[in-house]
Design a protein around this motif. Structure first.
Motif, short mmCIF file in Angstrom:
data_model
loop_
_atom_site.label_atom_id
_atom_site.label_comp_id
_atom_site.label_asym_id
_atom_site.label_seq_id
_atom_site.Cartn_x
_atom_site.Cartn_y
_atom_site.Cartn_z
N GLN A 13 0.84 -1.29 0.07
CA GLN A 13 -0.05 0.06 0.25
C GLN A 13 0.95 1.26 0.03
OE1 GLN A 13 -2.45 -1.16 3.31
NE2 GLN A 13 -1.52 -0.03 4.72
N VAL A 27 -1.92 6.56 8.94
CA VAL A 27 -2.94 5.56 9.36
C VAL A 27 -2.52 4.80 10.79
CG1 VAL A 27 -3.34 3.20 8.57
CG2 VAL A 27 -3.32 4.79 7.02
N LEU A 48 -9.16 -2.60 8.12
CA LEU A 48 -8.35 -1.46 8.65
C LEU A 48 -7.24 -2.04 9.56
CD1 LEU A 48 -11.33 0.72 9.51
CD2 LEU A 48 -9.72 0.91 7.46
N ALA A 51 -4.47 -2.94 7.38
CA ALA A 51 -3.91 -1.81 6.84
C ALA A 51 -2.73 -0.95 7.97
CB ALA A 51 -4.72 -0.88 6.33
N LEU A 208 -9.41 4.48 4.53
CA LEU A 208 -8.04 4.55 4.19
C LEU A 208 -7.87 5.66 3.33
CD1 LEU A 208 -7.15 0.84 3.86
CD2 LEU A 208 -6.54 2.26 5.54
N THR A 212 -5.64 9.23 4.58
CA THR A 212 -4.35 9.56 3.78
C THR A 212 -4.60 10.78 3.04
OG1 THR A 212 -5.23 7.98 2.09
CG2 THR A 212 -3.23 7.05 3.60
#
Ligand code: ZN
Length: 246
Positions: A13, A27, A48, A51, A208, A212
């Motif tokens: 990612q 994050v 989540l 991530a 996300l 970001t």
């Protein structure tokens, strides 16, 4: 500063220009509340946690039932009878030991939300009834915390983000009001697992994106899963809204 392990773990990612190392740091520094650990909350929370969201707070008063298993993808037969908040938290911690997870096996009523929402970066409404949605919307609006809301029933779904950090943001009640609309429950009308899973997954996606730095508010996305078509509606704040109007 991200460790070498974190840079490797999240590399796929971080490779995205819109995400990058800075996105990963944001994050990791974020705290996300997920209200509802059902068909929406399970995939949203798993993605989540995967991530690397720094802290996830799970709230749900229910226990796992056999009729949940076709769509609530975090649970196994051995979880039947267990509180969902704790069973989902266990899955998240098994997935990612580098994050913090809090489980609240209780309802997120107005008082609880007023106490626990401040300090959160973001909240996800993964509940299944209008009264809860109305309370979460009010609490997030009052606390100025972005809200990502979704719902699914039968073969239909809807998704919207409300960025309450912006003073001109519309809210859930701008669309649906705050009256006691009759709930359409999946226990009566039915729901297909992949449909609600798609909506929960997209809640994680919008989360996300927001974490970001992307702008995600102001649009209502409506899914017709029979034809696999989406409609999008631009949302405007209603000056006469009972929650955010004057
Ligand atoms: Zn409103």
């Amino acid at each position: 500063m991200l460790s070498d392990d974190a840079l490797l773990r999240y590399s796929r990612q971080i490779l995205l220009p819109s995400f990058d190392v800075e996105g990963q740091e944001n994050v990791a520094a974020s705290r996300v509340m997920i209200v509802g650990a059902g068909g929406l909350g399970c995939p949203a929370a798993l993605y989540l946690a995967g991530a690397g969201v720094g802290e996830i707070v799970l709230v749900d008063p229910d226990t796992v039932e056999a009729s949940n298993l076709h769509r609530q993808v975090a649970y196994r037969e051995s979880d039947i009878g267990q509180p969902k908040a704790q069973a989902l938290a266990a899955q998240l911690m098994a997935l990612n030991s580098g994050i913090r997870v809090a489980a609240w096996p209780r309802a997120a009523d107005a008082n609880w939300l007023a106490e626990h929402l401040p300090g959160m970066t973001l909240a996800l409404d993964c509940t299944d009834n209008f009264a809860s949605r109305d309370q979460i919307n009010r609490a997030c609006h009052r606390a100025g915390i972005p809200l990502i809301s979704a719902a699914a029933i039968r073969l239909e779904g809807q998704l919207a983000a409300f960025d309450f950090r912006r003073p001109d943001s519309p809210c859930y009640a701008c669309i649906y009001g705050d009256g006691a609309a009759p709930d359409t429950l999946c226990s009566e009308s039915g729901i297909l697992g992949p449909v609600v899973g798609t909506l929960g997954t997209l809640q994680a996606h919008l989360a996300l994106r927001l974490l970001t730095g992307a702008e995600v508010g102001g649009t209502l996305h409506l899914l017709d899963a029979t034809t696999l078509t989406w409609r999008t509606l631009s949302l405007k704040r209603d000056p006469a809204c009972p929650v955010c109007g004057h």
